[in-house]
Design an enzyme around this catalytic site. Structure first.
Site, PDB file in Angstrom:
ATOM      1  N   LYS A  13       0.821  -1.218   0.000  1.00 26.59           N
ATOM      2  CA  LYS A  13       0.000   0.000   0.000  1.00 26.59           C
ATOM      3  C   LYS A  13       0.856   1.270   0.000  1.00 26.59           C
ATOM      4  O   LYS A  13       0.600   2.179  -0.773  1.00 26.59           O
ATOM      5  CB  LYS A  13      -0.890   0.070   1.251  1.00 26.59           C
ATOM      6  CG  LYS A  13      -2.062  -0.849   1.273  1.00 26.59           C
ATOM      7  CD  LYS A  13      -3.020  -0.466   2.401  1.00 26.59           C
ATOM      8  CE  LYS A  13      -2.383  -0.367   3.768  1.00 26.59           C
ATOM      9  NZ  LYS A  13      -1.992  -1.627   4.392  1.00 26.59           N
ATOM     10  N   ARG A  88      -9.732   0.802   8.940  1.00 27.44           N
ATOM     11  CA  ARG A  88      -9.220  -0.508   9.319  1.00 27.44           C
ATOM     12  C   ARG A  88     -10.260  -1.369  10.007  1.00 27.44           C
ATOM     13  O   ARG A  88      -9.962  -2.506  10.391  1.00 27.44           O
ATOM     14  CB  ARG A  88      -8.049  -0.323  10.280  1.00 27.44           C
ATOM     15  CG  ARG A  88      -6.702  -0.394   9.601  1.00 27.44           C
ATOM     16  CD  ARG A  88      -5.661  -0.204  10.673  1.00 27.44           C
ATOM     17  NE  ARG A  88      -4.426  -0.871  10.384  1.00 27.44           N
ATOM     18  CZ  ARG A  88      -3.452  -0.344   9.643  1.00 27.44           C
ATOM     19  NH1 ARG A  88      -3.601   0.822   9.072  1.00 27.44           N
ATOM     20  NH2 ARG A  88      -2.336  -1.015   9.480  1.00 27.44           N
ATOM     21  N   ARG A 127      11.368  -6.506   5.083  1.00 25.33           N
ATOM     22  CA  ARG A 127      11.310  -5.090   5.455  1.00 25.33           C
ATOM     23  C   ARG A 127      11.864  -4.869   6.863  1.00 25.33           C
ATOM     24  O   ARG A 127      12.492  -3.854   7.149  1.00 25.33           O
ATOM     25  CB  ARG A 127       9.855  -4.589   5.385  1.00 25.33           C
ATOM     26  CG  ARG A 127       9.759  -3.088   5.576  1.00 25.33           C
ATOM     27  CD  ARG A 127       8.375  -2.573   5.284  1.00 25.33           C
ATOM     28  NE  ARG A 127       7.481  -2.755   6.404  1.00 25.33           N
ATOM     29  CZ  ARG A 127       6.191  -2.431   6.387  1.00 25.33           C
ATOM     30  NH1 ARG A 127       5.648  -1.957   5.288  1.00 25.33           N
ATOM     31  NH2 ARG A 127       5.434  -2.610   7.439  1.00 25.33           N
ATOM     32  N   ARG A 133      11.617  -1.295  11.344  1.00 23.79           N
ATOM     33  CA  ARG A 133      10.410  -0.800  12.015  1.00 23.79           C
ATOM     34  C   ARG A 133      10.093  -1.715  13.188  1.00 23.79           C
ATOM     35  O   ARG A 133      10.024  -2.934  13.026  1.00 23.79           O
ATOM     36  CB  ARG A 133       9.241  -0.774  11.017  1.00 23.79           C
ATOM     37  CG  ARG A 133       8.616   0.590  10.891  1.00 23.79           C
ATOM     38  CD  ARG A 133       7.600   0.615   9.798  1.00 23.79           C
ATOM     39  NE  ARG A 133       6.352  -0.032  10.201  1.00 23.79           N
ATOM     40  CZ  ARG A 133       5.270  -0.020   9.445  1.00 23.79           C
ATOM     41  NH1 ARG A 133       5.272   0.591   8.290  1.00 23.79           N
ATOM     42  NH2 ARG A 133       4.177  -0.629   9.856  1.00 23.79           N
ATOM     43  N   ARG A 144      -0.559  -8.379  13.458  1.00 23.48           N
ATOM     44  CA  ARG A 144      -1.092  -7.426  12.475  1.00 23.48           C
ATOM     45  C   ARG A 144      -1.884  -8.152  11.389  1.00 23.48           C
ATOM     46  O   ARG A 144      -2.904  -7.654  10.921  1.00 23.48           O
ATOM     47  CB  ARG A 144       0.038  -6.592  11.882  1.00 23.48           C
ATOM     48  CG  ARG A 144       0.479  -5.485  12.845  1.00 23.48           C
ATOM     49  CD  ARG A 144       1.853  -4.947  12.558  1.00 23.48           C
ATOM     50  NE  ARG A 144       1.976  -4.362  11.254  1.00 23.48           N
ATOM     51  CZ  ARG A 144       3.091  -4.357  10.529  1.00 23.48           C
ATOM     52  NH1 ARG A 144       4.186  -4.938  10.992  1.00 23.48           N
ATOM     53  NH2 ARG A 144       3.123  -3.793   9.361  1.00 23.48           N
TER      54      ARG A 144
HETATM   55  P1  ADP Z   1       0.784  -1.695   8.025  1.00 28.75           P
HETATM   56  O1  ADP Z   1      -0.347  -1.443   7.059  1.00 28.75           O
HETATM   57  O2  ADP Z   1       1.978  -2.282   7.353  1.00 28.75           O
HETATM   58  O3  ADP Z   1       0.370  -2.436   9.250  1.00 28.75           O
HETATM   59  P2  ADP Z   1       0.704   1.080   8.959  1.00 28.75           P
HETATM   60  O4  ADP Z   1       1.832   2.039   8.858  1.00 28.75           O
HETATM   61  O5  ADP Z   1      -0.505   1.360   8.117  1.00 28.75           O
HETATM   62  O6  ADP Z   1       1.344  -0.327   8.565  1.00 28.75           O
HETATM   63  O7  ADP Z   1       0.202   0.944  10.469  1.00 28.75           O
HETATM   64  C1  ADP Z   1       1.083   0.683  11.538  1.00 28.75           C
HETATM   65  C2  ADP Z   1       0.314   0.626  12.866  1.00 28.75           C
HETATM   66  O8  ADP Z   1      -0.306   1.906  13.130  1.00 28.75           O
HETATM   67  C3  ADP Z   1      -0.848  -0.370  12.926  1.00 28.75           C
HETATM   68  O9  ADP Z   1      -0.430  -1.690  13.231  1.00 28.75           O
HETATM   69  C4  ADP Z   1      -1.727   0.259  14.028  1.00 28.75           C
HETATM   70  O10 ADP Z   1      -1.218  -0.011  15.307  1.00 28.75           O
HETATM   71  C5  ADP Z   1      -1.578   1.746  13.776  1.00 28.75           C
HETATM   72  N1  ADP Z   1      -2.641   2.263  12.865  1.00 28.75           N
HETATM   73  C6  ADP Z   1      -2.459   2.747  11.599  1.00 28.75           C
HETATM   74  N2  ADP Z   1      -3.634   3.125  11.053  1.00 28.75           N
HETATM   75  C7  ADP Z   1      -4.594   2.864  11.986  1.00 28.75           C
HETATM   76  C8  ADP Z   1      -6.000   2.991  12.031  1.00 28.75           C
HETATM   77  N3  ADP Z   1      -6.694   3.456  10.963  1.00 28.75           N
HETATM   78  N4  ADP Z   1      -6.652   2.622  13.165  1.00 28.75           N
HETATM   79  C9  ADP Z   1      -5.992   2.138  14.210  1.00 28.75           C
HETATM   80  N5  ADP Z   1      -4.662   1.965  14.243  1.00 28.75           N
HETATM   81  C10 ADP Z   1      -3.948   2.317  13.151  1.00 28.75           C
END
Ligand code: ADP
Length: 192
Positions: A13, A88, A127, A133, A144
């Protein structure tokens, strides 16, 4: 163009969102990046979010919605946006529709990047080595993926049921996947 990118962690994404930002000339809004910036800055919101993110769980809906509303009203989304990492879960999907209706900026299309789970896990392991990260550790990655399957997968149906979903095969080179996304955005020619 107001576009939502959907896909499991590791589906690409973020990479595709960057391409789309350049192609469409609209901001790329990543809730993950907004949250990581808040954590790095040590804001009260960041302090609340830190442990939750390190466990790979979802930060509370009201925190993320407040942060997103602030970003969507910053004044640079007149030509649209690419939203990555939100919604999400179904509550977030409904909240986003309500917010964007209020702002007069409804979502045009949700693009789902479809990638097999095995491949997701190996991409994230790569990654973890490259970027370090904290939430790319094996246990957190597992959580996740679980959160995605349980909470986020229904969001795909939410957009499908409202006629706004495009599914794209997310396996292939970055260029190949990007071309597939653009093909779904091209207007369908009128017949007759
Ligand atoms: P990925 O899609 O690879 O998990 P992101 O950078 O989108 O990585 O998200 C990293 C973390 O940030 C998630 O595991 C969550 O803890 C938090 N997060 C991101 N977006 C949201 C959201 N819309 N609602 C709740 N938590 C979020």
């Amino acid at each position: 163009m107001r576009l939502v990118l959907l896909g499991a962690p590791g589906s690409g994404k973020g990479t595709q969102a960057t391409r789309l930002r350049e192609h469409l000339q609209v901001p790329h809004i990543s809730t993950g990046e907004l949250l990581r910036a808040a954590v790095a800055a040590g804001t009260p919101l960041g302090l609340k979010a830190k442990a939750v993110m390190e466990a790979g769980s979802l930060v509370s809906d009201d925190i993320v919605l407040g942060m997103l509303e602030e970003r969507l009203t910053a004044g640079d989304t007149g030509n649209g946006f690419v939203l990555d990492g939100y919604p999400r879960n179904l509550a977030q999907a409904n909240a986003l529709d309500a917010l964007l209706t209020r702002l007069g900026q409804p979502v045009d299309i949700a693009v789902q990047l479809d990638v097999d789970t095995e491949l997701l896990v190996s991409r994230l392991a790569g990654r973890a080595q490259a970027e370090g990260r904290v939430d790319d550790s094996p246990e957190t990655v597992r959580n996740r993926q679980k959160v995605y399957n349980e909470a986020t997968a229904p969001v795909v149906d939410f957009y499908r049921n409202s006629g706004r979903l495009a599914c794209v095969d997310g396996v292939g080179s970055v260029d190949e996947v990007f071309r597939r996304i653009l093909a779904t955005l091209a207007p369908t020619p009128d017949i007759g």
